[in-house]
Write a protein that holds these residues in place. Structure first.
Motif, PDB file in Angstrom:
ATOM      1  N   LEU B  50      37.279   0.486 -34.847  1.00  0.00           N
ATOM      2  CA  LEU B  50      36.519   0.745 -36.068  1.00  0.00           C
ATOM      3  C   LEU B  50      35.286  -0.138 -35.979  1.00  0.00           C
ATOM      4  CD1 LEU B  50      39.459   0.646 -38.646  1.00  0.00           C
ATOM      5  CD2 LEU B  50      38.408   2.629 -37.598  1.00  0.00           C
ATOM      6  N   LEU B  51      34.116   0.484 -35.922  1.00  0.00           N
ATOM      7  CA  LEU B  51      32.912  -0.242 -35.530  1.00  0.00           C
ATOM      8  C   LEU B  51      31.838  -0.192 -36.624  1.00  0.00           C
ATOM      9  CD1 LEU B  51      31.140  -1.580 -33.287  1.00  0.00           C
ATOM     10  CD2 LEU B  51      30.590   0.713 -32.517  1.00  0.00           C
ATOM     11  N   ASP B  52      31.399  -1.375 -37.053  1.00  0.00           N
ATOM     12  CA  ASP B  52      30.235  -1.472 -37.933  1.00  0.00           C
ATOM     13  C   ASP B  52      28.991  -1.449 -37.046  1.00  0.00           C
ATOM     14  OD1 ASP B  52      29.047  -3.970 -40.351  1.00  0.00           O
ATOM     15  OD2 ASP B  52      28.369  -1.953 -39.881  1.00  0.00           O
ATOM     16  N   LEU B  53      28.038  -0.605 -37.374  1.00  0.00           N
ATOM     17  CA  LEU B  53      26.862  -0.483 -36.506  1.00  0.00           C
ATOM     18  C   LEU B  53      25.893  -1.660 -36.645  1.00  0.00           C
ATOM     19  CD1 LEU B  53      26.151   3.332 -36.908  1.00  0.00           C
ATOM     20  CD2 LEU B  53      27.248   2.166 -35.011  1.00  0.00           C
ATOM     21  N   SER B  54      25.945  -2.360 -37.778  1.00  0.00           N
ATOM     22  CA  SER B  54      25.021  -3.492 -37.985  1.00  0.00           C
ATOM     23  C   SER B  54      25.750  -4.785 -37.696  1.00  0.00           C
ATOM     24  CB  SER B  54      24.523  -3.510 -39.433  1.00  0.00           C
ATOM     25  OG  SER B  54      24.034  -2.259 -39.791  1.00  0.00           O
ATOM     26  N   MET B  58      24.187  -7.751 -31.761  1.00  0.00           N
ATOM     27  CA  MET B  58      23.720  -6.574 -31.025  1.00  0.00           C
ATOM     28  C   MET B  58      23.924  -5.327 -31.875  1.00  0.00           C
ATOM     29  SD  MET B  58      26.665  -5.908 -28.103  1.00  0.00           S
ATOM     30  CE  MET B  58      26.606  -7.463 -27.274  1.00  0.00           C
ATOM     31  N   ASP B  59      23.278  -4.270 -31.447  1.00  0.00           N
ATOM     32  CA  ASP B  59      23.402  -3.010 -32.158  1.00  0.00           C
ATOM     33  C   ASP B  59      24.778  -2.404 -31.870  1.00  0.00           C
ATOM     34  OD1 ASP B  59      21.765   0.203 -32.047  1.00  0.00           O
ATOM     35  OD2 ASP B  59      22.552  -0.915 -33.742  1.00  0.00           O
ATOM     36  N   GLY B  60      25.388  -1.794 -32.881  1.00  0.00           N
ATOM     37  CA  GLY B  60      26.705  -1.192 -32.696  1.00  0.00           C
ATOM     38  C   GLY B  60      26.715  -0.104 -31.639  1.00  0.00           C
ATOM     39  N   PHE B  61      25.588   0.584 -31.496  1.00  0.00           N
ATOM     40  CA  PHE B  61      25.526   1.658 -30.480  1.00  0.00           C
ATOM     41  C   PHE B  61      25.675   1.096 -29.078  1.00  0.00           C
ATOM     42  CE2 PHE B  61      24.856   5.064 -33.230  1.00  0.00           C
ATOM     43  CZ  PHE B  61      23.944   4.713 -34.215  1.00  0.00           C
ATOM     44  N   GLU B  62      25.183  -0.135 -28.900  1.00  0.00           N
ATOM     45  CA  GLU B  62      25.311  -0.774 -27.586  1.00  0.00           C
ATOM     46  C   GLU B  62      26.785  -1.067 -27.301  1.00  0.00           C
ATOM     47  OE1 GLU B  62      22.679  -4.175 -27.244  1.00  0.00           O
ATOM     48  OE2 GLU B  62      23.677  -4.762 -25.372  1.00  0.00           O
ATOM     49  N   VAL B  63      27.495  -1.502 -28.324  1.00  0.00           N
ATOM     50  CA  VAL B  63      28.927  -1.769 -28.157  1.00  0.00           C
ATOM     51  C   VAL B  63      29.645  -0.472 -27.816  1.00  0.00           C
ATOM     52  CG1 VAL B  63      31.035  -2.519 -29.345  1.00  0.00           C
ATOM     53  CG2 VAL B  63      28.886  -3.715 -29.767  1.00  0.00           C
ATOM     54  N   MET B  64      29.268   0.591 -28.517  1.00  0.00           N
ATOM     55  CA  MET B  64      29.910   1.887 -28.291  1.00  0.00           C
ATOM     56  C   MET B  64      29.690   2.354 -26.854  1.00  0.00           C
ATOM     57  SD  MET B  64      29.519   5.310 -30.606  1.00  0.00           S
ATOM     58  CE  MET B  64      28.893   4.498 -31.994  1.00  0.00           C
TER      59      MET B  64
END
Lengths: 373, 215
Positions: B50-54, B58-64
């Motif tokens: 479960l990922l918060d994008l902010s 780093m940006d959540g998209f990078e984690v994804m």
């Protein structure tokens, strides 16, 4: 697309329409005036020629043909072509064009150039002197085209500059609002989530207490965000009303919300914006209360001090949710009033938040309102 | 029972989600930054993130992007259409906007886990066994005949185990928004389920609210 961007595009489009409409209206008006002047000048010129020919006919009828032909050649060099008929006799025919439109005055295109033509008839002796005057006005049209392109370029420049300024302004206005709306979502999630957790979950009393604590903490976060909106609202309006504020009253009111605060106040009134000052003092005192230890507030002619016995510690360690806006809001409000806000902290002496009032002129209000600049 | 990584920098919200997952029978692994999340992905291989994008670092998209094969549900305050589209196109299984309801979070987690075949399919409730895969229910080893509505109700209670549901919510979830039944229909079916499956102790009545299945 975000609403503010749509608003920007609509506003910008309207602005561009208005700018170009005005520019082209000015250019058209200029064109009409210039053409009117040019026509008048051509008419005067033609009438001068007609008068001269009349005079030639009256004074030297025998050599009229030679004189008119000479005149026609001179005018041809100046870009004006003449066709002169005296009765049935053609005295000059410099106009190669076969069909010149009817009508006394007009503009025609011959080749790629624009010409102004004038048909005139004057009675000279007993015969009719018919003059057709054709002046090359291409340079006039080229000048008008240059004016048009210049106006278009000016329009692009003005629109670009205004567009950039408008975009930056709307972004500057919208972004904080957008950011604040986003920032409200987190405490709202905490409040809604923990309330549902208490209602829905099979939880212990300890869990229930923890959930209630989180709701209180989230509420405080929301209050911080609301305070920030308040400041922005006041500041963005461009004018704040500074009025005399009864500091002892205000501190007493704030003290009622927090238990065990000691007050020592020797100043009566200070000039400021009541909502913002209240927000500032409330933040200073609540930060001190949350840090723990005994809290004492002193206020005199030099400034206001909030002291607490605990040394400064990050909120996470205090077991409370961080209120990121508290200090920033305090600094903003102090800045608006031209006050100074300082923090000193040490393990020995605790933490002191010092608010130093500005010059004596600003401290006490001579009148009800003083606009902020 | 799945291990679910919760990437949320707000500790209060992170704790809330952990507690919700625990009620559902899952384990929540907290991470407060992108770096912590990537480390947890590498070491723990959670079933879901479960990922918060902010995030602060780093940006959540990078984690994804870096946690390629872990299914992700974005849980974020960014609610604009471009963000949702970007999240889904980046590979998120679902997108939840804050503030969210706990039962909504629970349902979306269940859906993704089921899709990834990580969801529990066999439940033991006292002397009763429920097999979601074969849609069969047994009590003391003997098959129990449930009507379509009773089974739908049982499934809703299992999907939202340990979470109290209102009667209206149960109606919506079990029988759909188009069903114009009375809340008392729920009471009748709950009574039948309790009798048929011997779940008087497991299906609790939440006073003035609804029901909760305790596992």
């Amino acid at each position: 697309m975000q609403i503010w961007k749509k608003n920007f595009l609509v506003t910008f489009a309207l602005f561009v329409i208005v700018v170009y409409t005005c520019l082209f209206a000015v250019v058209s008006l200029s064109f009409r005036n210039d053409l009117s002047y040019l026509t008048k000048r051509a008419i005067d010129s033609e009438q001068g020629i007609a008068y001269a020919m009349q005079s030639i006919q009256e004074l030297d009828g025998g050599h009229m043909g030679t004189d008119v032909a000479y005149m026609a050649e001179r005018y041809e060099k100046a870009g004006i072509l003449l066709e002169v008929h005296f009765g049935d006799i053609v005295l000059a025919d410099k106009i190669a064009l076969e069909d010149i439109p009817e009508g006394r005055i007009g503009i025609l295109t011959y080749g790629d150039t624009k010409h102004l033509y004038i048909h005139d008839e004057v009675l000279s002796g007993s015969q009719l002197l018919k003059i057709t005057y054709l002046e090359n006005i291409q340079s006039f049209y080229e000048l008008q085209n240059r004016k048009l392109y210049g106006a278009a370029a000016a329009g692009i420049l003005i629109s670009s500059v205004i567009g950039i300024m408008l975009y930056a302004t709307m972004k500057r206005i919208f972004r904080p609002v957008n950011q604040i709306a986003h920032e409200l979502r987190t405490p709202l999630t905490g409040i809604q989530g923990y309330a549902q957790y208490m209602m829905m979950g099979n939880i212990t009393e300890e869990d229930r207490f923890f959930a209630a604590q989180q709701i209180v903490s989230s509420t405080r976060s929301m209050k911080d965000v609301v305070d920030k909106l308040l400041i922005m609202g006041n500041v963005k309006e461009g004018e704040l009303s500074f009025v005399p504020i009864d500091i002892p009253d205000m501190l007493e009111e704030i003290r009622r919300a927090y238990a065990g605060i000691e007050l020592d106040v020797s100043i009566r009134k200070i000039n400021g914006e009541p909502t913002l000052v209240r927000c500032l003092l409330d933040n200073m005192i609540s930060n001190a209360v949350n840090a723990g230890g005994h809290v004492k507030v002193t206020a005199d002619e030099n400034g206001l001090c909030v002291w607490n016995g605990a040394s400064f510690q990050p909120r996470e360690e205090a077991g409370l949710k961080p209120h990121g806006y508290g200090l920033a809001i305090c600094q903003d409000i102090a800045g608006i009033h031209r006050w100074k806000l300082k923090y000193d902290t040490s393990e020995m002496t605790g933490t002191t938040a010092k608010l130093i009032w500005g010059s004596i002129k600003r401290r006490l209000a001579p009148s009800a309102e003083m606009p902020y600049t | 029972m799945a291990e679910i990584l919760i990437v949320e920098d707000d500790r209060s919200i992170n704790e809330l989600i952990q507690r919700t997952l625990r009620m559902m029978g899952h384990t929540g692994l907290p991470a407060y930054t992108g770096r912590e999340a990537l480390k947890a992905v590498k070491e723990k291989r959670p079933a879901l993130m479960l990922l918060d994008l902010s995030l602060p670092d780093m940006d959540g998209f990078e984690v994804m992007e870096k946690a390629e094969d872990i299914p992700v549900i974005c849980v974020t305050a960014r609610d604009e259409i471009p963000d949702r589209v970007k999240g889904l196109m980046a590979g998120a299984e679902d997108y939840i906007v804050k503030p969210f309801a706990l039962d909504e979070l629970s349902a979306r987690v269940q859906v993704v886990l089921r899709r990834e075949h990580r969801e529990q399919t066999l439940y033991k409730l006292g002397r009763t066994e429920v097999d979601i895969c074969s849609a069969s229910v047994r009590r003391d080893g003997e098959p129990v005949d449930l009507t379509h509505r009773e089974y739908a109700l049982l499934k809703v209670l299992l999907d939202n185990r340990n979470i109290a549901l209102s009667r209206g919510r149960i109606l919506d979830l079990a029988w759909g928004m188009d069903y114009y039944g009375d809340d008392r229909t729920v009471d009748v079916h709950i009574r039948r389920l309790r009798q048929k499956l011997g779940l008087e102790d497991q299906i609790k009545t939440v006073f003035k609210y609804g029901y909760r299945l305790e596992i």
